[in-house]
Design a protein around this motif. Structure first.
Motif, mmCIF file in Angstrom:
data_model
loop_
_atom_site.group_PDB
_atom_site.id
_atom_site.type_symbol
_atom_site.label_atom_id
_atom_site.label_comp_id
_atom_site.label_asym_id
_atom_site.label_seq_id
_atom_site.Cartn_x
_atom_site.Cartn_y
_atom_site.Cartn_z
ATOM 1 N N VAL A 291 0.842 -1.198 0.000
ATOM 2 C CA VAL A 291 0.000 0.000 0.000
ATOM 3 C C VAL A 291 0.876 1.246 0.000
ATOM 4 N N CYS A 292 0.496 2.213 -0.840
ATOM 5 C CA CYS A 292 1.250 3.466 -0.911
ATOM 6 C C CYS A 292 0.289 4.648 -0.795
ATOM 7 N N GLU A 293 0.643 5.626 0.044
ATOM 8 C CA GLU A 293 -0.117 6.869 0.126
ATOM 9 C C GLU A 293 0.528 7.891 -0.799
ATOM 10 N N LEU A 294 -0.286 8.701 -1.459
ATOM 11 C CA LEU A 294 0.250 9.671 -2.409
ATOM 12 C C LEU A 294 1.061 10.760 -1.716
ATOM 13 N N GLU A 295 2.180 11.104 -2.323
ATOM 14 C CA GLU A 295 3.039 12.159 -1.798
ATOM 15 C C GLU A 295 2.638 13.528 -2.342
ATOM 16 N N ASP A 296 1.919 13.535 -3.471
ATOM 17 C CA ASP A 296 1.630 14.798 -4.165
ATOM 18 C C ASP A 296 0.169 14.898 -4.595
ATOM 19 N N GLU A 297 -0.752 14.506 -3.722
ATOM 20 C CA GLU A 297 -2.154 14.480 -4.146
ATOM 21 C C GLU A 297 -2.699 15.875 -4.461
ATOM 22 N N ASP A 298 -2.135 16.904 -3.876
ATOM 23 C CA ASP A 298 -2.564 18.264 -4.227
ATOM 24 C C ASP A 298 -2.339 18.533 -5.712
ATOM 25 N N GLU A 299 -1.265 17.955 -6.257
ATOM 26 C CA GLU A 299 -0.982 18.139 -7.682
ATOM 27 C C GLU A 299 -1.979 17.358 -8.528
ATOM 28 N N TRP A 300 -2.364 16.175 -8.123
ATOM 29 C CA TRP A 300 -3.406 15.408 -8.817
ATOM 30 C C TRP A 300 -4.697 16.229 -8.855
ATOM 31 N N ARG A 301 -5.028 16.830 -7.709
ATOM 32 C CA ARG A 301 -6.249 17.635 -7.597
ATOM 33 C C ARG A 301 -6.180 18.860 -8.516
ATOM 34 N N ARG A 302 -5.045 19.569 -8.489
ATOM 35 C CA ARG A 302 -4.890 20.778 -9.303
ATOM 36 C C ARG A 302 -5.053 20.471 -10.786
#
Length: 331
Positions: A291-302
């Motif tokens: 399992v991996c948590e995203l390091e840059d999910e704000d960028e996915w959202r943007r």
């Protein structure tokens, strides 16, 4: 004596006939769903069955048909609209071709929390979706199955940021918004029918797919996938629907029972999800899935909001649909 026996036989036959008539008068409601019985849909449908049969004192029998036994979700939806199937549980992506506004519920990063998911399906917005369903689709919503966020799995490498996702072939549903989102994120999305997904993963036709923990586990994706990424771009929702005419043709008591059972099943289903998702996650990890948590999910959202959202307002029935959701979600 003969006359007495004859009368007794006649009375017995009449009584037996009345009993048989009452037995045959028992109403049967069939419920179709695409997922297996041990899934979120199965939990929702099982609680619906228990509630209906209990509230009706057994006068209404509910028969469950999981795992696509009555056809694909699109086929079941069509049959509900026509009245040849009473009830079905259908993912919002399969409803959008009939009622485009439902595609708004798959907008990436519009629903970002469990609270958002509940707000989006109850109160003002719950009524909003039901009115649109009746007007444009010919069906009503009895309740919502909450299946949590759709997490990305794959067989090639851990995906902890956008760079890791690049060029991975990810199976996605036939949904233009999700297809555009994965393209914008650098993946190679492959639209594919649900029934073909496991075989495609097994044969490495695609590298991965995206679904909530319980679906991933009950569909045995841990057998063909090594990695899972906890993304929060879409909350999976599957309404239980009934044809407008089917519901209207029921007597008041039956209609009240069906409606109440849908509400009870929705409440139960949300609790089931919150409790069982973690169990499914731990079970997959025990099977060796990383399992991996995203390091840059704000960028996915943007990227989603800037590059995907503006392109698909018309596809979901107009920008006002998204604005309505944002307003009532408090965003």
């Amino acid at each position: 004596m003969f006359k007495k026996m004859t009368m007794m036989v006649v009375c017995f036959c009449l009584l037996f006939g009345m009993m048989a008539g009452n037995a045959s008068a028992q109403r049967v409601i069939k419920v179709g769903m695409g997922d297996p019985i041990d899934s979120d849909q199965g939990a929702f449908a099982t609680r619906f069955k228990e509630a209906v049969e209990g509230l009706s004192n057994g006068e209404i029998k509910v028969e469950l048909f999981p795992g696509g036994a009555l056809g694909a979700e699109t086929e079941m939806l069509q049959n509900v609209r026509m009245g040849t199937l009473e009830v079905a549980i259908v993912a919002i992506g399969n409803m959008a071709p009939f009622v485009p506004q439902f595609a708004a519920l798959s907008y990436p990063y519009l629903i970002e929390t469990h609270y958002d998911a509940v707000k989006a399906t109850t109160g003002y917005l719950g009524n909003y979706w039901n009115e649109i369903s009746k007007e444009k689709g010919g069906f009503e919503i009895l309740g919502w199955t909450y299946s949590n966020f759709r997490y990305v799995t794959n067989s090639r490498r851990p995906v902890c940021n956008l760079a890791d996702l690049k060029d991975l072939k990810i199976r996605v549903p036939q949904n233009r918004v999700i297809l555009a989102a994965f393209t914008a994120w650098g993946a190679n999305p492959v639209p594919m029918a649900w029934a073909e997904t496991f075989t495609a993963l097994q044969q490495r036709v695609v590298d991965g797919q995206e679904n909530p923990y319980i679906v991933n586990y009950t569909m045995n994706f841990h057998e063909v996938q090594n990695y899972i990424t906890e993304t929060h771009y879409q909350y999976s929702l599957q309404p239980m629907i009934i044809g407008v005419n089917t519901l209207a043709n029921m007597d008041d008591e039956t209609r009240a029972i069906i409606t109440r059972a849908g509400i009870e099943a929705q409440q139960y289903g949300l609790l089931f999800q919150l409790l069982e998702a973690e169990n499914a996650k731990q079970a997959m990890q025990a099977k060796g899935v990383q399992v991996c948590e995203l390091e840059d999910e704000d960028e996915w959202r943007r990227i989603a909001m800037e590059k995907v959202w503006p392109q698909y307002y018309d596809f979901v029935g107009g920008k006002e649909v998204i604005d309505t959701m944002l307003k009532h979600l408090g965003k």
